[in-house]
Structures are given as structure tokens and as C-alpha cells.
Design an enzyme around this catalytic site. Sequence first.
Site, PDB file in Angstrom:
ATOM      1  N   LYS A  11      31.222   2.874  20.343  1.00 28.45           N
ATOM      2  CA  LYS A  11      30.293   3.773  19.639  1.00 28.45           C
ATOM      3  C   LYS A  11      30.994   5.077  19.211  1.00 28.45           C
ATOM      4  CE  LYS A  11      26.278   1.878  22.069  1.00 28.45           C
ATOM      5  NZ  LYS A  11      25.000   2.198  22.753  1.00 28.45           N
ATOM      6  N   TYR A  51      18.990  -1.707  15.230  1.00 32.23           N
ATOM      7  CA  TYR A  51      18.212  -1.289  16.408  1.00 32.23           C
ATOM      8  C   TYR A  51      16.706  -1.407  16.196  1.00 32.23           C
ATOM      9  CZ  TYR A  51      22.448   0.462  18.669  1.00 32.23           C
ATOM     10  OH  TYR A  51      23.675   0.565  19.272  1.00 32.23           O
ATOM     11  N   PHE A  59      13.366   7.651  21.556  1.00 33.76           N
ATOM     12  CA  PHE A  59      14.749   8.056  21.259  1.00 33.76           C
ATOM     13  C   PHE A  59      15.304   7.398  19.995  1.00 33.76           C
ATOM     14  CE2 PHE A  59      14.940   4.568  24.415  1.00 33.76           C
ATOM     15  CZ  PHE A  59      15.707   3.639  23.722  1.00 33.76           C
ATOM     16  N   THR A  93      23.347   0.996  31.475  1.00 32.70           N
ATOM     17  CA  THR A  93      23.117   1.782  30.247  1.00 32.70           C
ATOM     18  C   THR A  93      23.372   3.266  30.496  1.00 32.70           C
ATOM     19  OG1 THR A  93      21.439   0.184  29.575  1.00 32.70           O
ATOM     20  CG2 THR A  93      21.399   2.314  28.456  1.00 32.70           C
ATOM     21  N   ARG A 104      31.535   2.110  30.968  1.00 33.85           N
ATOM     22  CA  ARG A 104      30.671   3.290  30.814  1.00 33.85           C
ATOM     23  C   ARG A 104      30.951   4.345  31.876  1.00 33.85           C
ATOM     24  NH1 ARG A 104      25.491  -0.290  29.006  1.00 33.85           N
ATOM     25  NH2 ARG A 104      25.669   0.001  26.752  1.00 33.85           N
ATOM     26  N   ASN A 114      26.645   6.335  25.166  1.00 34.72           N
ATOM     27  CA  ASN A 114      27.159   5.547  26.287  1.00 34.72           C
ATOM     28  C   ASN A 114      28.352   4.651  25.924  1.00 34.72           C
ATOM     29  OD1 ASN A 114      25.739   3.652  24.887  1.00 34.72           O
ATOM     30  ND2 ASN A 114      24.343   3.098  26.544  1.00 34.72           N
ATOM     31  N   HIS A 117      28.410  -0.858  23.226  1.00 32.23           N
ATOM     32  CA  HIS A 117      27.247  -1.743  23.186  1.00 32.23           C
ATOM     33  C   HIS A 117      27.686  -3.115  23.658  1.00 32.23           C
ATOM     34  CE1 HIS A 117      23.715  -3.851  21.630  1.00 32.23           C
ATOM     35  NE2 HIS A 117      24.558  -4.753  21.169  1.00 32.23           N
ATOM     36  N   GLU A 128      23.646 -10.350  16.267  1.00 32.99           N
ATOM     37  CA  GLU A 128      24.397  -9.101  16.082  1.00 32.99           C
ATOM     38  C   GLU A 128      25.784  -9.358  15.476  1.00 32.99           C
ATOM     39  OE1 GLU A 128      22.072  -6.946  19.802  1.00 32.99           O
ATOM     40  OE2 GLU A 128      24.201  -7.400  20.012  1.00 32.99           O
TER      41      GLU A 128
HETATM   42  P1  CMP Z   1      22.526  -0.013  23.994  1.00 32.23           P
HETATM   43  O1  CMP Z   1      21.987  -0.677  25.210  1.00 32.23           O
HETATM   44  O2  CMP Z   1      23.827  -0.389  23.470  1.00 32.23           O
HETATM   45  O3  CMP Z   1      21.427  -0.162  22.822  1.00 32.23           O
HETATM   46  C1  CMP Z   1      20.267   0.642  22.849  1.00 32.23           C
HETATM   47  C2  CMP Z   1      20.704   2.057  22.934  1.00 32.23           C
HETATM   48  O4  CMP Z   1      19.675   3.019  22.959  1.00 32.23           O
HETATM   49  C3  CMP Z   1      21.414   2.282  24.268  1.00 32.23           C
HETATM   50  O5  CMP Z   1      22.601   1.561  24.277  1.00 32.23           O
HETATM   51  C4  CMP Z   1      21.543   3.779  24.254  1.00 32.23           C
HETATM   52  O6  CMP Z   1      22.593   4.201  23.387  1.00 32.23           O
HETATM   53  C5  CMP Z   1      20.210   4.158  23.623  1.00 32.23           C
HETATM   54  N1  CMP Z   1      19.274   4.581  24.653  1.00 32.23           N
HETATM   55  C6  CMP Z   1      18.706   3.809  25.612  1.00 32.23           C
HETATM   56  N2  CMP Z   1      17.895   4.558  26.386  1.00 32.23           N
HETATM   57  C7  CMP Z   1      17.947   5.815  25.895  1.00 32.23           C
HETATM   58  C8  CMP Z   1      17.331   7.043  26.255  1.00 32.23           C
HETATM   59  N3  CMP Z   1      16.473   7.099  27.298  1.00 32.23           N
HETATM   60  N4  CMP Z   1      17.624   8.129  25.534  1.00 32.23           N
HETATM   61  C9  CMP Z   1      18.463   8.059  24.475  1.00 32.23           C
HETATM   62  N5  CMP Z   1      19.085   6.919  24.074  1.00 32.23           N
HETATM   63  C10 CMP Z   1      18.831   5.822  24.793  1.00 32.23           C
END
Ligand code: CMP
Length: 139
Positions: A11, A51, A59, A93, A104, A114, A117, A128
Site C-alpha cells: 500500500k 473496496y 472509514f 489488520t 504488518r 497497514n 493487503h 482481485e
Molecule cells: P485490508 O484488510 O487490506 O482492506 C480493508 C482496509 O480497510 C483495511 O485493510 C484497512 O486498510 C482499512 N480499514 C479497516 N478497518 C479500518 C478502520 N477501523 N479505520 C480505518 N481503516 C480501516
Amino acid sequence: MITNRTFTMIKPDAVENGHIGGILEKISSAGFKIVAMKYTQLSTRDAEAFYAVHSERPFFGELVEFMTRGPIVAAILEKDNAVEDFRALIGATNPAEAAEGTIRKLFATSIGENAVHGSDSDENAAIEGAFHFSGREIF
Ligand code: CMP
């Protein structure tokens, strides 16, 4: 075979922080073969589509803004049990909850930013991967 593949993105935060090499090294050492890879940047429309499943989340706007702010590395990875093993390699996550040694834990800064993905199912891995790569870009 499709069940042995997963999709990943390095990312914008990890790219900005100079972690492309470190993350690819972790991926290779864990036994994943890179079968497709590109350095690219998502448009707002791309990120909203990728997404879409999160479109009702509070978010969502922040997520789209973050994912479009700079380049990413997109890749399809191959290994037995790819989806599950890759999710173990990247960790939770929220990096604060990610296990020691996970990508991570090593490279991410927050739950939103984070670093990587990883697809959450074989079905999503296929969707994807197809979102980012045509058949002749997969080896
Ligand atoms: P990923 O699991 O790759 O795909 C969904 C993304 O949403 C996740 O990574 C984070 O980057 C983002 N995400 C998930 N939860 C939150 C949160 N509580 N606040 C902000 N971003 C989030």
C-alpha cells in the site's frame, strides 16, 4: 490452480516509507512465487470499485483517499494454501495486534495504513487478481 493463489498490494504508506524491498523479501522467503506484479496507482474510481464491499463503513472515504495518494505494488502470489498462509504472514489488520515477525508488525503504522493487503478467500483472490491483471500478465 486458483486455490493456490492470493492477491496482494503493497500500500502507499509502505511504498512511501521505502519498504517495497523488505516486504518482497519476506514474501519470497516465506515460499510465495510471484506470478504477476506491477507498480501502479489507483484512481478514485478504481479504489471505490476495489473496496466496494466496504462502501457503507465509516472509514470508506479515508480508505479511498489513502489508497489513491501514491503508487502501490500489486501482485498475484502462488503457494500451497496461499490465502491462509499469506494472511498469517501479514498478521492482523491492526498492526498493534499483529504477531511478532509479521509484515504488518514490521512495516505498518496503523489500522488504516497497514502496509499490505491480502485476499480473504480464494474467491476474492481470483476477483482481485482479475481486477488488476489480464491473462497475459500472469505467468
Ligand atoms: P485490508 O484488510 O487490506 O482492506 C480493508 C482496509 O480497510 C483495511 O485493510 C484497512 O486498510 C482499512 N480499514 C479497516 N478497518 C479500518 C478502520 N477501523 N479505520 C480505518 N481503516 C480501516
